[in-house]
Write an enzyme that holds these catalytic residues in place. Structure first.
Site, short mmCIF file in Angstrom:
data_model
loop_
_atom_site.label_atom_id
_atom_site.label_comp_id
_atom_site.label_asym_id
_atom_site.label_seq_id
_atom_site.Cartn_x
_atom_site.Cartn_y
_atom_site.Cartn_z
N GLU A 108 -4.90 -6.37 14.66
CA GLU A 108 -4.35 -5.08 14.23
C GLU A 108 -5.43 -4.00 14.29
OE1 GLU A 108 -0.84 -4.67 11.31
OE2 GLU A 108 -2.54 -4.05 10.12
N GLU A 157 10.75 -4.86 4.20
CA GLU A 157 10.82 -6.30 3.87
C GLU A 157 10.43 -6.52 2.41
OE1 GLU A 157 9.25 -4.97 6.50
OE2 GLU A 157 8.87 -6.47 8.06
N HIS A 160 -6.19 -32.99 18.13
CA HIS A 160 -5.16 -33.86 18.68
C HIS A 160 -3.98 -33.06 19.21
CE1 HIS A 160 -7.28 -37.38 17.10
NE2 HIS A 160 -7.62 -36.54 16.12
N GLY A 211 -4.91 -1.42 4.68
CA GLY A 211 -4.10 -2.58 4.26
C GLY A 211 -4.79 -3.91 4.54
N ARG A 212 -5.31 -4.08 5.75
CA ARG A 212 -5.92 -5.38 6.10
C ARG A 212 -7.35 -5.52 5.57
NH1 ARG A 212 -4.74 -2.19 10.13
NH2 ARG A 212 -6.32 -1.32 11.50
N LYS A 234 9.30 -1.12 14.12
CA LYS A 234 9.84 -0.88 12.77
C LYS A 234 10.92 0.19 12.82
CE LYS A 234 5.66 -1.24 9.93
NZ LYS A 234 4.78 -0.51 9.04
N LYS A 261 0.84 -1.20 0.00
CA LYS A 261 0.00 0.00 0.00
C LYS A 261 0.88 1.25 0.00
CE LYS A 261 -3.49 2.60 2.35
NZ LYS A 261 -4.46 2.79 3.39
O1 F6P Z 1 3.18 -3.04 9.68
C1 F6P Z 1 1.81 -3.14 9.53
C2 F6P Z 1 1.35 -2.85 8.14
O2 F6P Z 1 1.33 -1.49 7.93
C3 F6P Z 1 0.01 -3.48 7.88
O3 F6P Z 1 -1.04 -2.72 8.34
C4 F6P Z 1 0.04 -3.65 6.41
O4 F6P Z 1 -0.93 -4.54 5.96
C5 F6P Z 1 1.45 -4.15 6.22
O5 F6P Z 1 2.21 -3.43 7.17
C6 F6P Z 1 2.04 -3.95 4.86
O6 F6P Z 1 2.08 -2.61 4.51
P1 F6P Z 1 2.25 -2.18 3.00
O7 F6P Z 1 1.12 -2.75 2.24
O8 F6P Z 1 2.25 -0.68 3.01
O9 F6P Z 1 3.56 -2.75 2.51
#
Ligand code: F6P
Length: 498
Positions: free
Chosen positions: A330, A191, A361, A244-245, A472, A185
């Site tokens: 979140e 990462e 189990h 994002g979520r 972060k 987003k």
């Molecule tokens: O660190 C949390 C977050 O901001 C989430 O809310 C989001 O889904 C994820 O990181 C990834 O963010 P992006 O889509 O901006 O890479």
């Protein structure tokens, strides 16, 4: 101090579940809802008519209907970030402008899919989707749940910055036949950008001359994707107001739409839209997300439950618990209210879970005999996903239903307490008629709205996530050598990284 509405809720008492059933032959019907091919049975929870009335009164005091309308109208209900939360517009339920914009962006997404299918980017067999959190969990769930019989494309979704995750995908895929999809987003997530850089390198080393020519970006910040080197024609934007979520309905759903076909993606949106309309219009006691949220709050506020468990009795839904962990924790794992003052009560319980029958189990011992009260949710599908002889699916479903019954009934054993089951342990069941895109869309939208209702009743903003920022920032500062850590952390860094 609790408001009178909360005090009425805190004072609620519920008889044992078996008594509730004995006292009311219509209980199953009263606490069940059927919508969009899904059957929601909340009768094995401790909800009573009194509880519903008390929560309805709280909902009124918290202006649930006003806030729900504000959500659908695209008002800036995410006050801390000064924006709306417009995921419902992606499925056609929102302000006219937002629905039109979402439609336009979907059309752009579809055009790119058509072009890829027509081999405009060369022959593609593999989709390497890189993203994390909301930019990975949704597509992963959709493809795993609905794509098992699809052989259009092979898809790998890589989120972890651990190079082992990338190497696994590299080992499976041919770089010359791979489409690299970068989903972020913000287009700033370290990462994701590091993984994407390594993937480009892998493609180049694998003989792809114009590796950037095989990159698609899914983002709410197209300028950043351009800066990063992605060609504008292969950037699929989505609105900043889609969290994002909550973003799998937007271009973040691109790998699913490509792998499952556009029609399936549209059906997913339609199913979610049906749940949106149900949530918007149904009275509280017949409204699946509202009823579920009332039960959630009953257990956290009245019974002190600290977790809730979700078990998918269907291999195709094995990723549902992880998807819900982000959605619920979140969104509602907060300590201050939307007005910035302490909430003063428990907010989101820890969401956890697994797959049945495996979990029986492993962790069900604690559910049946442990000291924690854990509301359990079973999600099962009537139509089997496999083609094996009928008894597999029958066994699966019978196990699911028997677990709910056993949790409720228990079994006394005065002579041997180790073999006694207290019973009266609550569960809810969602029964899906057929696991198709429409039903899955409705199911996910149900969970989104339930999360929203929980937030409104608790007075918190479910649409920000500042809790993830501190760690972060510290990791970034540590990488740049600019932070004095505590002695333990300094020692760990020295040991591991020299
Ligand atoms: O660190 C949390 C977050 O901001 C989430 O809310 C989001 O889904 C994820 O990181 C990834 O963010 P992006 O889509 O901006 O890479």
């Amino acid at each position: 101090m609790s408001s009178p509405d909360w005090r009425a809720i805190e004072a609620l008492r519920a008889p044992r579940l078996e008594r509730l059933f004995a006292d009311d032959p219509a209980r199953v019907a009263k606490f069940s809802v059927d919508i969009a091919g899904l059957h929601f049975d909340w009768s094995k929870t401790h909800l009573t008519g009194d509880a519903i009335a008390a929560f309805e009164s709280l909902a009124k005091a918290q202006d649930l209907s006003g806030k729900r309308e504000a959500l659908f109208r695209g008002e800036p209900i995410n006050a801390t970030e000064g924006r709306a939360a417009e995921h419902t517009a992606e499925r056609g339920e929102g302000s006219e402008d937002s629905v039109a914009r979402a439609g336009m962006l979907h059309a752009r997404m579809r055009a790119l899919i058509d072009a890829i299918e027509a081999e405009a980017l060369g022959p593609i067999a593999h989709i390497l989707h890189i993203g994390i959190g909301g930019s990975a969990l949704g597509p992963d769930l959709l493809i795993d749940a609905l794509g098992r019989d699809e052989d259009r494309y092979e898809v790998a979704i890589v989120s972890n910055v651990d190079g082992c995750a990338m190497e696994e995908a590299f080992a499976r895929f041919d770089p010359t036949a791979t489409l690299l999809v970068i989903a972020s987003k913000t287009f700033t997530t370290t990462e994701t950008l590091l993984n994407a850089t390594s993937a480009l390198e892998w493609m180049r080393e694998g003989g792809v001359e114009d590796a950037y020519g095989r990159v698609v970006a899914l983002t709410a910040d197209p300028d950043k994707a351009v800066e990063w080197g992605v060609d504008e024609t292969r950037i699929l934007p989505f609105a900043e107001s889609v969290g994002g979520r909550y973003s799998l309905w937007s271009s973040i759903g691109f790998p699913a739409a490509l792998a499952l076909g556009w029609e399936a993606f549209e059906e997913l949106l339609e199913g979610a839209g049906e749940m949106d309309r149900h949530f918007r219009l149904a009275a509280a006691h017949e409204n699946a997300p509202v009823l579920a949220a009332f039960a959630d709050l009953f257990y956290t506020q009245v019974k002190g439950a600290q977790t809730r468990a979700v078990f998918a009795y269907d291999e195709r839904l094995r990723l549902l618990p992880s998807y819900l962990q982000q959605l619920e924790m979140e969104s509602n794992g907060k300590s201050v209210g939307a007005d910035g003052t302490p909430v003063g009560r428990a907010t989101a319980p820890v969401t956890w879970g697994g797959v049945g029958t495996d979990a029986q189990h492993a962790v069900f011992q604690l559910l049946h005999q442990g000291t924690h009260l854990i509301p359990v949710e079973f999600v099962a599908v009537v139509e089997p996903g496999d083609a094996l002889a009928d008894d597999h699916h029958e066994q699966l479903l019978l196990n699911c239903f028997a677990q709910g019954a056993a949790l409720m009934k228990g079994r006394a054993n005065d002579a041997d307490p180790a073999r006694a089951y207290a019973g009266d342990r609550p569960s809810a069941t969602i029964l899906i008629e057929v696991l198709d895109p429409r039903a899955l869309g409705a199911l996910i939208a149900f969970y989104e709205h339930r999360t929203f209702v929980n937030a409104v009743l608790l007075g918190i903003n479910p649409f920000d996530q500042f809790g993830v920022e501190l760690g972060k920032e510290m990791a970034k500062a540590a990488g740049q050598g600019g932070l004095d850590f505590d002695p333990s952390t300094t020692d760990l860094i020295k040991r591991a990284l020299g």
